[in-house]
Design an enzyme around this catalytic site. Structure first.
Site, mmCIF file in Angstrom:
data_model
loop_
_atom_site.group_PDB
_atom_site.id
_atom_site.type_symbol
_atom_site.label_atom_id
_atom_site.label_comp_id
_atom_site.label_asym_id
_atom_site.label_seq_id
_atom_site.Cartn_x
_atom_site.Cartn_y
_atom_site.Cartn_z
ATOM 1 N N ARG A 262 0.841 -1.202 0.000
ATOM 2 C CA ARG A 262 0.000 0.000 0.000
ATOM 3 C C ARG A 262 0.873 1.247 0.000
ATOM 4 O O ARG A 262 1.821 1.345 0.770
ATOM 5 C CB ARG A 262 -0.910 -0.012 1.229
ATOM 6 C CG ARG A 262 -1.802 -1.249 1.205
ATOM 7 C CD ARG A 262 -2.899 -1.200 2.201
ATOM 8 N NE ARG A 262 -3.702 -2.420 2.093
ATOM 9 C CZ ARG A 262 -4.677 -2.751 2.902
ATOM 10 N NH1 ARG A 262 -5.010 -1.938 3.887
ATOM 11 N NH2 ARG A 262 -5.348 -3.868 2.729
ATOM 12 N N ARG A 277 1.666 0.779 10.255
ATOM 13 C CA ARG A 277 1.298 1.217 8.916
ATOM 14 C C ARG A 277 2.520 1.145 8.003
ATOM 15 O O ARG A 277 3.401 2.003 8.053
ATOM 16 C CB ARG A 277 0.757 2.646 8.980
ATOM 17 C CG ARG A 277 0.098 3.138 7.702
ATOM 18 C CD ARG A 277 -0.508 4.503 7.895
ATOM 19 N NE ARG A 277 -1.640 4.487 8.814
ATOM 20 C CZ ARG A 277 -2.876 4.190 8.451
ATOM 21 N NH1 ARG A 277 -3.157 3.934 7.201
ATOM 22 N NH2 ARG A 277 -3.856 4.182 9.329
ATOM 23 N N GLU A 349 -7.195 -1.671 15.108
ATOM 24 C CA GLU A 349 -7.758 -2.542 14.080
ATOM 25 C C GLU A 349 -6.761 -3.610 13.630
ATOM 26 O O GLU A 349 -5.609 -3.315 13.321
ATOM 27 C CB GLU A 349 -8.152 -1.684 12.866
ATOM 28 C CG GLU A 349 -8.680 -2.510 11.710
ATOM 29 C CD GLU A 349 -8.892 -1.669 10.445
ATOM 30 O OE1 GLU A 349 -8.925 -0.431 10.565
ATOM 31 O OE2 GLU A 349 -9.015 -2.263 9.374
ATOM 32 N N SER A 352 -10.730 -6.616 9.312
ATOM 33 C CA SER A 352 -11.905 -5.919 8.827
ATOM 34 C C SER A 352 -12.700 -6.934 8.026
ATOM 35 O O SER A 352 -12.192 -7.481 7.050
ATOM 36 C CB SER A 352 -11.438 -4.764 7.939
ATOM 37 O OG SER A 352 -12.477 -3.848 7.734
ATOM 38 N N ARG A 391 0.343 -6.909 12.275
ATOM 39 C CA ARG A 391 -0.315 -6.354 13.458
ATOM 40 C C ARG A 391 -0.514 -7.422 14.533
ATOM 41 O O ARG A 391 -0.529 -7.112 15.720
ATOM 42 C CB ARG A 391 -1.643 -5.691 13.068
ATOM 43 C CG ARG A 391 -1.398 -4.399 12.301
ATOM 44 C CD ARG A 391 -2.643 -3.567 12.108
ATOM 45 N NE ARG A 391 -2.321 -2.344 11.368
ATOM 46 C CZ ARG A 391 -3.209 -1.410 11.028
ATOM 47 N NH1 ARG A 391 -4.482 -1.570 11.374
ATOM 48 N NH2 ARG A 391 -2.840 -0.339 10.366
#
Length: 427
Positions: A262, A277, A349, A352, A391
Site C-alpha cells: 500500500r 502502517r 484494528e 476488517s 499487526r
RNA sequence: GGAGGGGUGCCGGAGUGGUCGAACGGGGCUGCCUGCUAAGCAGUUGCACUGGCUAAAACCGGUGCCGCGGGUUCGAAUCCCGCCCCCUCCGCCA
C-alpha cells in the site's frame, strides 16, 4: 457497483446513502438527466439501425434478382453516416454514466449505525481482559529492536520509510503466525488455501472496487498495466470474474496468505512509529462467495472465524460495527476486530470483515445458477482479514512481554517454533 | 525475446461479405413414454441495453454482442489495422 436501473428507480435511497456516508449528493441529479438523454439517443439510433437492417436485406434480395439497388444504397449511405454520428454520442453518454456509476459507493445495510465517523462506530462485543503489568509495558518498536528481531534502520536503508526487516526469531514468528492461521482456517473452518499472483491488472482492481477511485493508495509497476496487490481480496475475488458458479459450489470459502502493498499516500505523519502502517505487510485473507440470502449469516461466521485466531492466541479484542461514515466504499456492512495494544493502552484494528453484497459481483461479473434454473444471479462476496500478520506480531509481542524484555510464546504457536517458549535475544 | 498456430453459444466444433444469433454433435430444461431408471420421441436452450404493456413480472418488439478496440462497406463472425490472451518450437531463466 449499483445497477443503473436500480439507481434510476431508487434515487431517494441512493441519495440517502450518499448523505449517510457523509458525501454530497451532487452529481446524482445530473446523472439522471444524462440517463434520459442517453435513452433518447438510443431510441433514435436504434430506429435508424432497424431501418438500415431492413434495407440491407432488401438490397441483397434486389441484387440477387439482378435488379438495380443503387438508389437504396445511396440512401443507406446517408443513413449510415447519421447512425455513426448518433452512435458516437450515445457511446459518449454511456461511458460517462459508467464512469460515474463506478464511483458510486455501495448502499449501507439497514443494520449499519448511521454516523459521521469512526467515533460513531458501535461496539458489539469484547473478548479477553487486557493484561496487567507490574511494570511499564513497552511498545513493540522498543521491544523488537531490543530483542534483535525487528530492524527499522536497515529496512529504511534498503527501501525507505515505512518498511521493516524482521530478523531471526522475528522472521520465524511472522512465518509461524501465517502457518498457524492457515492451518486453523483450512482444518477447522473449511477454507481452501490458494496462492494467487501478487500482481494484478487494472480490470481486477476495478472488479473489487480499488479502481478507479483509489489509485493513489496503490503501487503501479511503471510502463505496465500491473499493480501490486493491496490485499489478497483482489486476486482471490477476481478468480471467478466473468464466471457463473454452480449453486451447489456455494458457499465457496478461500483463504490466501499474501504480502500486501500500500502506497499510504497522504498518510505521512500518521502512525509513523512501529509496524502499524507499512508499505508492505503480510495478511491471511478469508474470502467467501455466497448466495445472497445467506450473506449476512456468512458475515457473522466469517467474523467469528477471524475472532478465533485472536482467541486461540489469547489476545484481547473487541468487535465494532462500522458506522456509515467509516464504512468502506464497496462495503454494505463491516465489522472491525480491534486488538488490545498495551503500548498504546487502547484497541487497534487488526481485521476488517465485510459483506459487499452484490457490489463487487456486479463489477466483476460473478454469478451463480441454481440447478434447473435458467436465470443466473449475482453472488454476494465477503472478505475479512484472518488476520493481518504484522499487526498480530505486534500485538503478540506487546501483550506477552515480560519485565525483562523477553516475550512469552503462546502455547498454540510453540509447535510452529520448534517448541520455543520465549523470545529472547541471541536465539 | 524470436518463429509459427489459434481465440465462435454451457461444451465440442462448422462457418471467408447478405437469407448467421450462428450448421452439426454433446449437455441442460420441458413434455410424452415408463412400476423406477436408462433408452427413445417431440419441443426448447445466452447476455446486455432499449421501447411497449404491467403494481412488478411474464409477454411482445427493437438494437448490440462470434477475444477486445478501431476501419472498409448499403450490409462483417467473415475483409483491413492495432491490442490482449492461449498453444507449439527455439532462446533465456528460479
Amino acid at each position: 457497483m449499483l445497477e443503473l436501473a436500480y439507481v434510476r428507480e431508487h434515487l431517494e435511497r441512493v441519495k440517502k446513502s450518499f448523505h449517510d456516508r457523509g458525501l454530497g449528493g451532487a452529481g446524482l441529479d445530473e446523472f439522471m438527466a444524462r440517463d434520459q438523454e442517453r435513452r433518447d439517443a438510443i431510441t433514435q439510433v436504434e430506429t435508424l439501425k432497424a431501418e438500415r437492417n431492413r434495407a440491407s436485406g432488401e438490397i441483397g434480395r434486389l441484387k440477387k434478382e439482378g435488379q438495380d439497388a443503387s438508389a437504396l444504397m445511396a440512401q443507406m449511405k446517408e443513413t449510415s453516416a447519421r447512425i455513426k454520428q448518433l452512435d458516437k454520442r450515445a457511446a459518449e453518454l454511456d461511458q460517462e454514466m459508467k464512469d460515474f456509476l463506478l464511483t458510486v459507493p455501495n448502499l449501507p445495510h439497514q443494520s449499519v449505525p448511521v454516523g459521521r465517523s469512526a467515533a460513531d462506530n458501535a461496539e458489539v462485543r469484547r473478548w479477553g481482559e487486557p493484561p496487567k503489568f507490574d511494570f511499564e509495558p513497552k511498545a513493540h518498536w522498543d521491544l523488537g529492536p531490543a530483542l534483535g528481531i525487528l530492524d527499522f534502520e536497515r529496512a529504511s536503508k534498503i527501501a525507505g520509510a515505512r518498511f521493516v526487516l524482521y530478523s531471526g526469531l522475528g522472521a520465524r514468528l511472522e512465518r509461524a503466525l501465517a502457518n498457524f492461521m492457515l492451518d486453523l482456517h483450512t482444518r477447522k473452518h473449511g477454507y481452501t488455501e490458494v496462492l494467487p499472483p501478487f500482481i494484478v491488472n487494472s480490470t481486477s482492481l476495478v472488479g473489487t472496487a480499488q479502481l478507479p477511485k483509489f489509485a493513489a493508495d496503490l503501487f503501479k509497476l511503471e510502463g505496465t498495466d500491473y499493480w501490486l496487490i493491496p490485499t489478497a481480496e483482489v486476486p482471490v475475488t477476481n478468480m471467478f470474474r466473468d464466471e457463473t458458479l454452480d449453486a451447489d459450489q456455494l458457499p465457496l470459502k478461500l483463504v490466501a496468505w499474501t504480502p500486501c502493498f500500500r502506497s499510504e499516500a497522504g498518510s505521512y505523519g500518521k502512525e509513523t512509529r512501529g509496524i502499524v502502517r507499512q508499505h508492505q505487510f503480510q495478511k491471511v485473507e478469508l474470502v467467501k462467495f455466497v448466495r445472497p440470502e445467506q450473506s449476512y449469516e456468512e458475515l457473522e461466521s466469517l467474523t467469528r472465524e477471524a475472532e478465533t485466531v485472536l482467541q486461540q492466541l489469547g489476545l484481547p479484542y473487541r468487535v465494532v460495527a462500522l458506522s456509515t461514515g467509516d464504512l468502506g466504499f464497496a462495503a454494505a456492512k463491516t465489522y472491525d476486530l480491534e486488538v488490545w495494544l498495551p503500548g498504546e493502552n487502547g484497541y487497534k484494528e487488526i481485521s476488517s470483515c465485510s459483506n459487499f453484497e452484490g457490489f463487487q459481483a456486479r463489477r466483476a461479473g460473478i454469478r451463480y445458477r441454481l440447478p434447473g434454473k435458467k436465470k443466473s444471479d449475482y453472488v454476494h462476496t465477503l472478505n475479512g482479514s484472518g488476520l493481518a500478520i504484522g499487526r498480530t506480531w505486534m500485538a503478540l509481542v506487546e501483550n506477552y512481554q515480560q519485565a525483562d524484555g523477553t516475550v512469552v510464546v503462546p502455547e498454540v504457536l510453540r509447535p510452529y517454533l520448534d517448541g520455543i517458549e520465549r523470545l529472547e535475544r541471541n536465539r
